[in-house]
Design a protein around this motif. Structure first.
Motif, PDB file in Angstrom:
ATOM      1  N   ASN A 223       0.763  -1.060   0.012  1.00 12.94           N
ATOM      2  CA  ASN A 223       0.085  -0.033   0.054  1.00 12.94           C
ATOM      3  C   ASN A 223       0.797   1.166   0.044  1.00 12.94           C
ATOM      4  N   PHE A 224       2.143   1.269   0.783  1.00 17.84           N
ATOM      5  CA  PHE A 224       2.817   2.454   0.823  1.00 17.84           C
ATOM      6  C   PHE A 224       3.539   2.477  -0.544  1.00 17.84           C
ATOM      7  N   LEU A 225       4.140   1.336  -1.216  1.00 18.46           N
ATOM      8  CA  LEU A 225       4.789   1.440  -2.359  1.00 18.46           C
ATOM      9  C   LEU A 225       4.196   2.003  -3.574  1.00 18.46           C
ATOM     10  N   VAL A 226       2.731   1.871  -3.577  1.00 17.67           N
ATOM     11  CA  VAL A 226       2.001   2.277  -4.678  1.00 17.67           C
ATOM     12  C   VAL A 226       1.232   3.631  -4.446  1.00 17.67           C
ATOM     13  N   SER A 227       1.872   4.338  -3.276  1.00 23.27           N
ATOM     14  CA  SER A 227       1.184   5.643  -2.963  1.00 23.27           C
ATOM     15  C   SER A 227       2.201   6.690  -3.377  1.00 23.27           C
ATOM     16  N   ASP A 228       1.469   7.977  -3.601  1.00 20.10           N
ATOM     17  CA  ASP A 228       2.242   9.064  -3.881  1.00 20.10           C
ATOM     18  C   ASP A 228       3.488   9.332  -3.175  1.00 20.10           C
ATOM     19  N   GLN A 229       3.285   8.918  -1.771  1.00 22.38           N
ATOM     20  CA  GLN A 229       4.322   9.073  -0.849  1.00 22.38           C
ATOM     21  C   GLN A 229       5.759   8.332  -1.247  1.00 22.38           C
ATOM     22  N   ALA A 230       5.253   7.107  -2.161  1.00 21.54           N
ATOM     23  CA  ALA A 230       6.689   6.453  -2.509  1.00 21.54           C
ATOM     24  C   ALA A 230       7.228   6.671  -3.706  1.00 21.54           C
ATOM     25  N   SER A 231       6.685   7.718  -4.467  1.00 24.96           N
ATOM     26  CA  SER A 231       6.846   8.071  -5.871  1.00 24.96           C
ATOM     27  C   SER A 231       8.424   8.033  -6.348  1.00 24.96           C
ATOM     28  N   PHE A 232       9.296   8.391  -5.345  1.00 27.02           N
ATOM     29  CA  PHE A 232      10.736   8.347  -5.688  1.00 27.02           C
ATOM     30  C   PHE A 232      11.372   6.894  -5.498  1.00 27.02           C
ATOM     31  N   ILE A 233      10.659   6.112  -5.164  1.00 26.06           N
ATOM     32  CA  ILE A 233      11.219   4.774  -4.842  1.00 26.06           C
ATOM     33  C   ILE A 233      10.950   4.004  -5.942  1.00 26.06           C
ATOM     34  N   ASN A 234      12.374   3.639  -6.623  1.00 23.57           N
ATOM     35  CA  ASN A 234      12.193   2.636  -7.745  1.00 23.57           C
ATOM     36  C   ASN A 234      13.444   1.895  -7.873  1.00 23.57           C
ATOM     37  N   ASN A 235      13.275   0.717  -8.589  1.00 22.26           N
ATOM     38  CA  ASN A 235      14.348  -0.447  -8.870  1.00 22.26           C
ATOM     39  C   ASN A 235      14.924  -0.849  -7.354  1.00 22.26           C
ATOM     40  N   GLU A 236      14.213  -0.789  -6.336  1.00 19.31           N
ATOM     41  CA  GLU A 236      14.684  -1.478  -5.115  1.00 19.31           C
ATOM     42  C   GLU A 236      14.049  -2.497  -4.804  1.00 19.31           C
ATOM     43  N   VAL A 237      14.990  -3.383  -3.513  1.00 19.36           N
ATOM     44  CA  VAL A 237      14.312  -4.525  -3.142  1.00 19.36           C
ATOM     45  C   VAL A 237      14.151  -4.223  -1.486  1.00 19.36           C
ATOM     46  N   ILE A 238      13.124  -4.503  -0.874  1.00 18.67           N
ATOM     47  CA  ILE A 238      12.790  -3.806   0.419  1.00 18.67           C
ATOM     48  C   ILE A 238      12.411  -5.248   1.219  1.00 18.67           C
ATOM     49  N   LYS A 239      13.097  -5.693   2.144  1.00 11.82           N
ATOM     50  CA  LYS A 239      13.176  -6.573   3.109  1.00 11.82           C
ATOM     51  C   LYS A 239      11.919  -6.551   3.918  1.00 11.82           C
ATOM     52  N   ILE A 240      11.230  -7.456   4.437  1.00 10.99           N
ATOM     53  CA  ILE A 240      10.273  -7.296   5.450  1.00 10.99           C
ATOM     54  C   ILE A 240      10.225  -8.284   6.247  1.00 10.99           C
ATOM     55  N   ASP A 241      11.030  -8.527   7.256  1.00  5.85           N
ATOM     56  CA  ASP A 241      11.340  -9.611   7.826  1.00  5.85           C
ATOM     57  C   ASP A 241      11.489  -9.594   9.368  1.00  5.85           C
ATOM     58  N   GLY A 242      11.184  -8.472  10.178  1.00  8.82           N
ATOM     59  CA  GLY A 242      11.259  -8.320  11.443  1.00  8.82           C
ATOM     60  C   GLY A 242      12.673  -8.138  11.861  1.00  8.82           C
ATOM     61  N   GLY A 243      13.570  -8.238  11.094  1.00  7.22           N
ATOM     62  CA  GLY A 243      14.893  -8.176  11.404  1.00  7.22           C
ATOM     63  C   GLY A 243      15.619  -9.422  11.708  1.00  7.22           C
ATOM     64  N   ILE A 244      16.704  -9.790  11.226  1.00  8.65           N
ATOM     65  CA  ILE A 244      17.328 -11.016  11.917  1.00  8.65           C
ATOM     66  C   ILE A 244      18.598 -10.746  12.271  1.00  8.65           C
ATOM     67  N   TYR A 245      19.046 -11.347  13.545  1.00  9.09           N
ATOM     68  CA  TYR A 245      20.094 -11.037  14.196  1.00  9.09           C
ATOM     69  C   TYR A 245      21.275 -11.439  13.355  1.00  9.09           C
ATOM     70  N   GLY A 246      22.411 -10.433  13.321  1.00  7.84           N
ATOM     71  CA  GLY A 246      23.659 -10.794  12.469  1.00  7.84           C
ATOM     72  C   GLY A 246      23.435 -10.406  11.108  1.00  7.84           C
ATOM     73  N   ASP A 247      22.234 -10.060  10.454  1.00  5.36           N
ATOM     74  CA  ASP A 247      22.140  -9.809   9.200  1.00  5.36           C
ATOM     75  C   ASP A 247      22.424  -8.278   8.919  1.00  5.36           C
ATOM     76  N   CYS A 248      23.245  -8.005   7.779  1.00  4.13           N
ATOM     77  CA  CYS A 248      23.589  -6.764   7.677  1.00  4.13           C
ATOM     78  C   CYS A 248      23.374  -6.400   6.063  1.00  4.13           C
TER      79      CYS A 248
END
Ligand code: NAP
Length: 248
Positions: A223-248
């Motif tokens: 919903n955020f990515l299709v909104s006008d607020q996200a109009s400059f986000i492009n060609n990006e990969v966004i993780k949604i995983d709650g955060g994993i220890y040691g991951d960077c």
């Protein structure tokens, strides 16, 4: 009122259904794609009708080019434009690495990669002509940095979806934003259906937020990515995983 139109693949159940509901609540007319979940798709259709929206249902195997083309033609005939495409449909075939068959690999790639390519090709072309569009591909953290030999084919397909995302962003620039979402452990029926409580707890322990994600968590990000607020986000990969220890 000419509402925006969103095509969600695999919208008859799971994450796809939650995304479809979320975008419908934001006022989109939804093209509900399903392959086998006819009841789930029809139930969703009825729910959206109650919201006084004008959805449509299309049965289509996304790995079949003729069916994809027919789905997009049908949607264009009805609405004249498709503004959002969420390539959500995907499969995973769990089998021990040495039991994995070439057919498993081919089927996973046919649906997850070629299916995403086909729907994006036909819809992206319409979006480009209309000079507006948002494509979101559902990849996975398995395509980035989480590996299970039991799902080597799935992991490779989800990495390929990320590569495809970058190519689509180039192909359809400057009119179409193309991004990928990489969910971690999301408690959908198909994900946790075969797991016992103890295993689920162990998986949740690996997550900094100590819980599995929900279908709604992913729908909120779409919903955020299709909104006008996200109009400059492009060609990006966004993780949604709650955060994993040691991951960077
Ligand atoms: P799910 O409940 O198993 O749903 C899979 C969806 O894909 C179903 O709607 C199914 O449609 C559709 N599909 C499969 N083959 C298709 C085909 N040939 N043509 C059209 N549609 C097809 O899975 P989910 O957990 O909601 O996951 C949705 C997406 O998120 C998948 O791409 C998955 O890889 C990704 N993901 C999930 C998780 C997780 O933890 N749950 C994590 C990372 C990524 P029908 O039922 O109509 O056949």
């Amino acid at each position: 009122m000419d509402r925006k139109v969103a095509l969600i693949t695999g919208a008859g159940r799971g994450i796809g259904k939650a995304i479809a509901k979320e975008l419908a609540l934001k006022g989109y007319n939804i093209i509900i794609n399903y392959n086998t979940s006819e009841k789930g798709a029809k139930d969703l259709y009825e729910d959206l009708k109650v919201l006084r929206l004008d959805p449509m249902i299309v049965k289509c195997d996304i790995s079949n080019e003729a069916e994809v083309k027919a789905m997009v033609d049908k949607a264009m005939d009805k609405y004249g434009h498709i503004d959002v495409l969420v390539n959500n449909a995907g499969i995973a075939i769990d089998a021990l690495f040495f039991d994995k068959k070439v057919e498993d690999f081919r089927k996973t790639f046919d649906i997850n990669v070629i299916g995403t390519f086909l729907v994006s090709k036909y819809v992206g072309d319409k979006m480009y002509q209309n000079k507006y569009g948002k494509i979101i591909n559902i990849s996975s953290t398995n395509g980035i940095n989480t590996y299970f030999p039991m799902c080597a084919d799935y992991d490779a397909s989800k990495a390929a979806i990320i590569s495809l995302t970058h190519n689509l962003a180039v192909q359809f620039a400057p009119y179409v934003n193309v991004n990928a979402i990489a969910p971690g452990f999301i408690a959908t029926e198909s994900e946790i259906g075969g797991m016992d409580e103890e295993f689920i707890k162990l998986e949740e322990e690996k997550i900094l937020l100590k819980r599995a994600g929900t279908e709604q968590d992913v729908a909120n990000l779409v919903n955020f990515l299709v909104s006008d607020q996200a109009s400059f986000i492009n060609n990006e990969v966004i993780k949604i995983d709650g955060g994993i220890y040691g991951d960077c």
